[in-house]
Structure formats: structure tokens, C-alpha cells
Design an enzyme around this catalytic site. Sequence first.
Site, PDB file in Angstrom:
ATOM      1  N   HIS A 199      13.099   9.101   8.843  1.00 18.76           N
ATOM      2  CA  HIS A 199      12.305   9.537   9.995  1.00 18.76           C
ATOM      3  C   HIS A 199      11.475   8.401  10.606  1.00 18.76           C
ATOM      4  O   HIS A 199      11.082   8.477  11.749  1.00 18.76           O
ATOM      5  CB  HIS A 199      11.447  10.770   9.664  1.00 18.76           C
ATOM      6  CG  HIS A 199      10.211  10.488   8.890  1.00 18.76           C
ATOM      7  ND1 HIS A 199      10.203  10.358   7.529  1.00 18.76           N
ATOM      8  CD2 HIS A 199       8.938  10.314   9.288  1.00 18.76           C
ATOM      9  CE1 HIS A 199       8.969  10.119   7.122  1.00 18.76           C
ATOM     10  NE2 HIS A 199       8.177  10.076   8.164  1.00 18.76           N
ATOM     11  N   LYS A 203      10.601   7.248  14.997  1.00 21.44           N
ATOM     12  CA  LYS A 203       9.290   7.124  15.649  1.00 21.44           C
ATOM     13  C   LYS A 203       9.434   6.293  16.924  1.00 21.44           C
ATOM     14  O   LYS A 203      10.133   5.294  16.929  1.00 21.44           O
ATOM     15  CB  LYS A 203       8.283   6.476  14.681  1.00 21.44           C
ATOM     16  CG  LYS A 203       7.940   7.364  13.476  1.00 21.44           C
ATOM     17  CD  LYS A 203       6.973   6.640  12.542  1.00 21.44           C
ATOM     18  CE  LYS A 203       6.760   7.378  11.229  1.00 21.44           C
ATOM     19  NZ  LYS A 203       5.760   8.436  11.263  1.00 21.44           N
ATOM     20  N   GLU A 237      -1.465   4.961   2.579  1.00 17.55           N
ATOM     21  CA  GLU A 237      -1.697   6.388   2.846  1.00 17.55           C
ATOM     22  C   GLU A 237      -2.922   6.847   2.059  1.00 17.55           C
ATOM     23  O   GLU A 237      -3.124   6.410   0.922  1.00 17.55           O
ATOM     24  CB  GLU A 237      -0.490   7.220   2.404  1.00 17.55           C
ATOM     25  CG  GLU A 237       0.771   6.915   3.176  1.00 17.55           C
ATOM     26  CD  GLU A 237       1.917   7.840   2.765  1.00 17.55           C
ATOM     27  OE1 GLU A 237       2.279   8.701   3.563  1.00 17.55           O
ATOM     28  OE2 GLU A 237       2.426   7.703   1.643  1.00 17.55           O
ATOM     29  N   ASP A 256      10.568   6.098  -2.694  1.00 15.88           N
ATOM     30  CA  ASP A 256      10.098   7.069  -1.687  1.00 15.88           C
ATOM     31  C   ASP A 256       9.890   6.405  -0.325  1.00 15.88           C
ATOM     32  O   ASP A 256      10.152   7.002   0.711  1.00 15.88           O
ATOM     33  CB  ASP A 256       8.779   7.682  -2.174  1.00 15.88           C
ATOM     34  CG  ASP A 256       8.286   8.820  -1.278  1.00 15.88           C
ATOM     35  OD1 ASP A 256       9.121   9.629  -0.845  1.00 15.88           O
ATOM     36  OD2 ASP A 256       7.069   8.897  -1.027  1.00 15.88           O
ATOM     37  N   HIS A 261      12.018   3.713   4.239  1.00 14.17           N
ATOM     38  CA  HIS A 261      11.289   3.453   5.468  1.00 14.17           C
ATOM     39  C   HIS A 261      10.991   1.970   5.751  1.00 14.17           C
ATOM     40  O   HIS A 261      11.329   1.450   6.804  1.00 14.17           O
ATOM     41  CB  HIS A 261       9.976   4.225   5.475  1.00 14.17           C
ATOM     42  CG  HIS A 261      10.164   5.702   5.223  1.00 14.17           C
ATOM     43  ND1 HIS A 261      11.228   6.403   5.726  1.00 14.17           N
ATOM     44  CD2 HIS A 261       9.438   6.594   4.518  1.00 14.17           C
ATOM     45  CE1 HIS A 261      11.133   7.673   5.360  1.00 14.17           C
ATOM     46  NE2 HIS A 261      10.061   7.815   4.615  1.00 14.17           N
TER      47      HIS A 261
HETATM   48  C1  BG6 Z   1       7.970  10.536   3.454  1.00 13.68           C
HETATM   49  C2  BG6 Z   1       7.506  10.283   2.047  1.00 13.68           C
HETATM   50  O1  BG6 Z   1       9.311  10.171   3.608  1.00 13.68           O
HETATM   51  O2  BG6 Z   1       7.179   9.789   4.353  1.00 13.68           O
HETATM   52  C3  BG6 Z   1       6.051  10.660   1.894  1.00 13.68           C
HETATM   53  O3  BG6 Z   1       8.286  11.060   1.139  1.00 13.68           O
HETATM   54  C4  BG6 Z   1       5.230   9.934   2.941  1.00 13.68           C
HETATM   55  O4  BG6 Z   1       5.579  10.335   0.575  1.00 13.68           O
HETATM   56  C5  BG6 Z   1       5.815  10.155   4.328  1.00 13.68           C
HETATM   57  O5  BG6 Z   1       3.905  10.430   2.881  1.00 13.68           O
HETATM   58  C6  BG6 Z   1       5.103   9.321   5.374  1.00 13.68           C
HETATM   59  O6  BG6 Z   1       5.607   9.677   6.631  1.00 13.68           O
HETATM   60  P1  BG6 Z   1       4.673   9.665   7.923  1.00 13.68           P
HETATM   61  O7  BG6 Z   1       5.582   9.890   9.067  1.00 13.68           O
HETATM   62  O8  BG6 Z   1       3.673  10.766   7.717  1.00 13.68           O
HETATM   63  O9  BG6 Z   1       4.022   8.321   7.913  1.00 13.68           O
END
Ligand code: BG6
Length: 499
Positions: A199, A203, A237, A256, A261
Site C-alpha cells: 500500500h 500513496k 510509528e 512487516d 514498504h
Molecule cells: C502495515 C504494517 O503494512 O503498514 C503496519 O503491517 C504498519 O505494522 C502500517 O503500521 C503502516 O502503514 P501506514 O499507511 O499507516 O503508514
Amino acid sequence: MNENGPRDADASAFEPPEPHVIVLFGATGDLARRKLLPGLLHLERAGQLADCRIVGTSLEERSTTEFRKLTREACESFGRDGFDGFDGFDGFDEECWQRFESRLSYVSQASGPAGPAGLSTAVAEAEASIGQPARRLHYLSVPPKAATSVVQMLGEAGLVGRSRIVMEKPFGTDLASAKELNDKVHQVFPEERVFRIDHFLGKEAAQNILALRFANGLFEPIWNRNHIDHIQIDVPETLSVDGRGKFYDATGAFRDMVVTHLLQILGFVAMEPPVALEPASITEERNKVFRSLKPIMPEHVVRGRYEGYRDEEGVSADSKTETFIAIKASIDNWRWSGVPFYLRTGKKMAEGGRIISIAFRAPPKSMFPADSGVGQYGPDHLTFDLDESSRISLSFYGKQPGPGMLLDKASLQFSLSDAGKEEHTLRAYERLIRDAMAGDHTLFTTADGIERLWAASAPMLEDPPDVQIYDRGSWGPKDVHELILPHTWRLPFERRWRD
Ligand code: BG6
């Protein structure tokens, strides 16, 4: 970016994809409720859903009425078209909801009623109600272990024709398991029909990296080792593992967040210009970056665990899982030789953020005296904020007004709201679901790319450095500062973004 060719500059002119039956596996789960169902409702509202039916399925016993109720509650709680008027929408659009609701049906995979036959009947009914041949999009919002059985079941149910599948991470846990998973998927679906979702790539700001680099003559000439000193991709985070202890403890920060990402974003930052703005060329260039990624060595990694993590629900009392990771990565090609890429992410940190920061080299010689303020705030930076506001900032030294020649850091900033088209914005999952329906692979990862990343991660995974404890609300274990020497982490920013 689309198989339909170039499109009008007005986003509202983008055609919705052809009629679809979306089969949502894990339809009652957390991701479905938080992101997928509200995202699909938004696509409906944005006129991007096409003529579509959504067949929800999961191991839970539910009726279609109950599933519609769950979906409504999910959209009210997590959607942006909800009652709170979020994003400029002033209230739940009942007309849109009625339209959307009528597309939803549910079939249970709990022992007994459904199985492959039940599912194929439900899909056939959905197709019949569209009244013309539809494509199928199978969205696998299920744990990794369940993914291969779902793929197999789709084969048994005769639901492979006219189908694409969307898969959620993790795509394996190391090279061997990723290969095994890819092989099993490929026994049923060829690679061109598999959409591995990340995902972060959906963005707006991530796509803006491509726009900024390749739509301008300004940046690309300096986008290399001659002008760039180092790059940071930093995603701290403040969240803990929040009810996901069991999943997280088996996964950890590297699997994760990094393989999926952070390294995927690095692909966009570091790739060569593609020969065309189309999926195959962009994927090819991203995968070349992954092939050039040097093996990630344990001595270039700091792993951490926040104080009290082992007491979280679902976490083992002697867990060795990291909740924090920082890595110094290198890309072994002409463009990036000698330029370190620092990646960092962790839970329960001091602040949340998602930035990419490009630090430029200092001028070869400075005529400004040391007490003029030159260099005081670090190098010139180009910073991307991957947040919804999708900000970009270019910082540089300028003269302070007044007598003499004192310098201060100034910046040019741009945010999504400056473009004045926020109503056209699609959130990451919305964008990616729409792209998968349109068969556009640009923002998805490939089997090759993922396997290459696991291969480069092997030295670190085989011999991971010890986990160090860090305080909740801190910036991670103290070694993280040594890792980046002689530089420093950009976060926390010394000056905030301008509103
Ligand atoms: C997810 C992870 O893929 O991405 C989570 O499993 C993480 O641990 C999240 O918190 C962060 O995504 P975003 O879009 O909220 O930054």
C-alpha cells in the site's frame, strides 16, 4: 500508466474499469473493515467501481444481510465518506450507499455450507446479475498460510478464468518460502494475473517521486552520486502492536515494513528512467535496483525491541522479534556507488512520520565564514512526506535579511492541498484496487523483485544482530545514531512543516 492509453488531465475523466465480480476473502477481517470495504465504497462514490458485484467470504458464518450491516458499520467508522464529513464530504451519501449495498453478497467458508462449489455458485449468481461477462478480481485478505489454500480452492472452484488475484504481504518470510509461495501461486495463476499489493506504493506521494524525477529537467541531472550525499527512508510509528501481537511476533519489523514498504519505496527513488511510463518498463527498472542491492550485512543493521513488548497480548514471553530496525543499504551500480541509503522503522517511537529525505553534497569550497551559519542545519535536502498531505520540501541556505552575510535555512514547500484537487485523491488501497481491476501492474511488486529482496536480506536473516531494548517514546536504541555517522537522522525535524 494504463492499458487504455493516455487520459485527460482531469481525474474525473478517468474511465471506471470494465464490469467485475470482486471476491473478497477475509471479508470480515480487520483489513477489510478498516481499508477495503470503505475503499470500495469510496470508489463507488468516485464513479470508479464499474458495474461490479462484491462477494464477501470468510470462515465466519454470516448472512448477506449481516455482511451488509458489517460493511455499513465499517464504512461509518473507518471510511472517509462517513458521517463526520471528513475530506469535505458533508455526510453519508445514502443514495451512493444504497447503490453500493445492493452490490454486496456473502458466502461463508465455514465448514459445511460453501466450499468451492458454494463459492462458484455465489460468483455465478453475481455474474448473472451483471448480465454480461465480467472479470473477476479475487482479493486475498487472508493470513499467508491461508493464501495458498485459497489459490488452490479457486482452481477447484473453476474460478480462474477471466480472473486476477490480489495478494497481501508477507510474500514469504525468506527466499525459500517466497519461492515456494510463488511456485504454488503460479501453478494456478500466471504472474501477469497476480497483483501483490504494497500500500505504500499506492500513496500519492510515492507516485509523486516518479513525477518529480521524470517529468522535470531540474532534478534528474543531480539525482546521482555526484550530487547526492545520502538518502534516508524513515518511517517511525507511535503505534504499538495494537492487538496484532500474534501476527507481529511471528513477523517483526523487517518483514512487516522493510521488505514490503521501505525497500519498495527505495526502488522508486533509485531506479533509472524507464523507457516508457507503462507497467512493464517501470517494473523492469525497479527490479534492476533490487538486483543491484548489496547483501544486507548484520553489521549494517540495528534491531530493537520496545520496553514492555514481551508483555503485549499474543507476544511470547521470550520473544526475540524486533519492533525496530535500522539498516544501512547500498546499491551497487554507477548511479549510486558510495551513496548510503539509511532505512529506519519501529513501533512505539517518539513521533510518527513517513519521510524520504535526499541529502545533497556540500559545495566543494565555501567562501562563507564558519560563524555565518553555513552548514549549521545540515546539508540541502529534498524531503518527501508520504503522509496523506503528500508534501515535498526543498531546503537550502539563504541570506538572513539585514547587514552582513548571515545565512539561514529556507525552504520551498508544496503540499497536495496546493494542487487544489483533493477531491480527486484516491487513498492507497482505493488506487491499488482500481489499478488491479484495470490490470495495471505499475504499483505492484513482482515475484522476481520480491525474491531478489529476500536473497539480498539473507546474511542479515541468517545471523541477525542482537535485539537492543529501547524506551517507549524514544527514537530507538542508541546504536542507531552510530549507524548513520557521520550524518544524523533527519527526524525529529528541527523545524516543522509549514501548514
Ligand atoms: C502495515 C504494517 O503494512 O503498514 C503496519 O503491517 C504498519 O505494522 C502500517 O503500521 C503502516 O502503514 P501506514 O499507511 O499507516 O503508514
